[in-house]
Design an enzyme around this catalytic site. Structure first.
Site, PDB file in Angstrom:
ATOM      1  CG  LEU A  85      -6.716  81.759   2.364  1.00  0.00           C
ATOM      2  CD1 LEU A  85      -6.673  82.201   3.808  1.00  0.00           C
ATOM      3  CD2 LEU A  85      -5.417  82.058   1.666  1.00  0.00           C
TER       4      LEU A  85
ATOM      5  CE  LYS B 272     -17.015  74.262  -4.083  1.00  0.00           C
ATOM      6  NZ  LYS B 272     -16.437  74.965  -5.183  1.00  0.00           N
TER       7      LYS B 272
END
Length: 167
Positions: free
Chosen positions: A46, A150
């Protein structure tokens, strides 16, 4: 995932975006709760941790979770969001892995995504076959570590782009 032989139920807030997957063999769910009902593995990707958190906190979604299900959130989010989601899901008797990716649309289509996974080693090993259908998973540490990896990856990319621009 379908090409690797995994049964797949998909849901999107805009149902027309999920419909092309039915031609590939996916079942289309009318709601998020229907999509997670009875699933052993749940994957979300999402816009951010707030969006995935809202879905995880939804009472109808929680009621549909199978005991022992593993929720893999592949969204790019804050590490603290991943840790809070892991804590909530653990309390519900489910596992959680934060697993943001690098590789873009081409990597997703080719099944070559770099997947940075945070969570318990045991949960990671259980989910490994699902990850390997999508790319190259690496377990990088406890909950939130996938998101930290990340962030580090994105920092490296930004510095490289800046260096190339300067050159």
């Amino acid at each position: 995932l379908l090409r690797a032989g995994h049964a797949l139920t998909v849901w999107n807030r805009t149902i027309d975006r999920a419909k092309p997957l039915s031609a590939e063999g996916a079942k289309i769910a009318a709601s998020a709760a229907e999509a997670v009902a009875g699933a052993e593995i749940i994957i979300t990707m999402l816009s951010d941790g707030f969006a995935s958190g809202a879905l995880i906190e939804d009472a109808t979604v929680q009621a549909a979770l199978a005991p022992g299900a593993i929720w893999i959130d592949m969204s790019s989010a804050k590490p603290e969001h991943a840790r809070a989601q892991a804590k909530l899901l653990t309390g519900l008797g489910c596992g959680h892995l934060d697993a943001p990716v690098s590789g873009g649309t081409k990597g997703a289509e080719a099944g070559t995504l770099a997947i940075m996974v945070g969570g318990t080693a045991e949960t990671f090993e259980t989910a490994r076959p699902v990850f390997e259908a999508m790319g190259r998973p690496v377990h990088v540490g406890p909950s939130g570590a996938g998101q930290l990896s990340k962030l580090a990856n994105q920092t490296i990319v930004a510095v490289t782009i800046a260096a190339v621009a300067e050159a």
